[in-house]
Design a protein around this motif. Structure first.
Motif: not given
Length: 305
Positions: A108-129
Motif C-alpha cells: 500500500v505504501d508503493r501504490v503511486a510507484e506501481v501506478y506510475e511505472k507498472y500498472s494502473h489497476d494493480g495487476n502485475l501478473a505478467s511481471y510475476v510470470q
C-alpha cells in the motif's frame, strides 16, 4: 404537406417548454461534471491525477475532488498469477518443469510507484510470470536432479525467498506459492521409477535376510535355553542321586556303628528269646526232623564246653 423536425418537436414538446428542458439537460451535464464526491471501495486505493500527474493516494471511503482532478481505482487485494510449465535445468543438466500459483498483493505504501511505472489497476501478473520463470531457472541450477527431488521443501523455500526479493522491485508482496506438476523428462522419470523399484526390491531382500537371521537367532536362543534346562535338570538329578547315595551311605555307617556299639545288647536279646522258648518247651523232641532243621534248645557249642 411535409412535416419539418421542428414541427415534430413541437408535437411532443411545446416550444414554450423546450428551452426549460434544454436548460435542465445542460445543468445536469454540468452538475455531473462538477460533482465533487467519489467513493473508494474496500480493498482499493484511489489514485488522484491532475492532467496526468499523480497528486495523491486516497484511502477507502468518501473522496471530494475538484472537477479538474481524476480518480482512478487501484486494487490492493490479493491477486494470483498462474505460471504453467516453467522450465529449468539442474546442475547435472536434467531438464525440469513446474507449474505454480503465485499469490501476491501490492504494498500500500508503493501504490503511486506501481501506478506510475507498472500498472494502473494493480495487476502485475505478467511481471510475476516473468520473475517466476527467472527465479525457477536460477534456483534449479543450484541442485542436482536427485537433490531437487529429495529436498523439494527446501527448493520451494528457496524459490519463495528469491521471488519475494524479485517482486519487491515491482512493489509487490508475495503471499504464498503453490508448486504443482513438478516433473522431469519422461526418460529420467522412467529411470527414477526403475531405481525406486530396484531399491524396494533391495530393501525387501534385506528385510528377508534380517527376518531369517532373527529366526535363526531365535532358534539358537531356544536351543541354548533348552540345553541349559536339560543341563540344569541333569545336574539336579545327579546332585539328588549323589545326595541320596551319601545319605544312604551315612545311614549304613550309622547303622553299622550302632550295631557295633550294641552287639552285647543284641546277644542278651537273643538269650532272652531262647530262654522264653525254653520255658515254653514241653520236653518232647519233634517226631520228624528234616535236614537242616534246627533242634530246639540244643546248643552244641555250649555242650562241648
Amino acid at each position: 404537406m411535409v412535416q419539418t423536425p421542428s414541427d415534430a418537436v413541437d408535437r411532443f414538446i411545446p416550444r414554450s417548454k423546450l428551452k426549460f428542458v434544454l436548460s435542465g439537460i445542460v445543468v445536469a451535464v454540468i452538475a455531473i461534471w462538477l460533482w465533487p464526491f467519489r467513493t473508494v471501495p474496500t480493498g482499493s486505493r484511489g489514485v488522484v491525477t491532475q492532467f496526468g500527474a499523480i497528486k495523491g493516494i486516497e484511502n477507502e471511503g468518501l473522496v471530494v475532488l475538484p472537477p479538474w482532478q481524476h480518480l482512478t481505482l487501484f486494487s490492493v487485494r490479493a491477486e494470483e498469477a498462474q505460471i504453467e510449465n516453467a522450465d529449468g535445468s539442474t546442475s547435472d543438466t536434467q531438464p525440469v518443469k513446474v507449474s505454480m500459483t503465485v499469490r501476491y498483493s501490492i504494498s500500500v505504501d508503493r501504490v503511486a510507484e506501481v501506478y506510475e511505472k507498472y500498472s494502473h489497476d494493480g495487476n502485475l501478473a505478467s511481471y510475476v510470470q516473468t520473475a517466476t520463470q527467472e527465479v525457477f531457472k536460477a534456483v534449479t541450477a543450484r541442485y542436482t536432479a536427485p537433490d531437487l527431488i529429495a529436498q523439494r521443501a527446501k527448493v520451494s523455500a528457496d524459490i519463495a525467498s528469491a521471488l519475494k526479493d524479485k517482486l519487491a522491485l515491482y512493489g509487490a508482496h508475495v503471499i504464498n506459492i503453490d508448486m504443482r506438476n513438478f516433473s522431469f523428462s519422461p526418460e529420467y522419470m522412467a529411470a527414477i521409477n526403475q531405481k525406486v523399484t530396484q531399491e524396494q526390491l533391495r530393501l525387501a531382500a534385506e528385510n528377508k535376510v534380517r527376518t531369517v537371521e532373527a529366526e535363526q537367532k531365535q532358534n539358537i536362543a531356544i536351543a541354548e535355553a533348552e540345553a541349559t534346562a536339560l543341563r540344569a535338570k541333569a545336574d539336579g538329578e545327579a546332585y539328588a542321586n549323589l545326595t541320596v547315595a551319601k545319605a544312604q551311605a551315612e545311614a549304613l555307617r550309622l547303622q553299622n556303628e550302632a550295631l557295633a556299639q550294641n552287639r552285647d545288647v543284641l546277644e542278651l536279646r537273643r538269650i532272652e528269646v531262647e530262654r522264653a522258648k525254653a520255658d515254653k518247651w514241653d520236653g518232647k523232641l519233634p517226631e520228624a526232623i528234616y535236614a537242616g532243621a534246627p533242634i530246639p534248645f540244643l546248643n552244641v557249642q555250649n555242650a562241648k564246653q
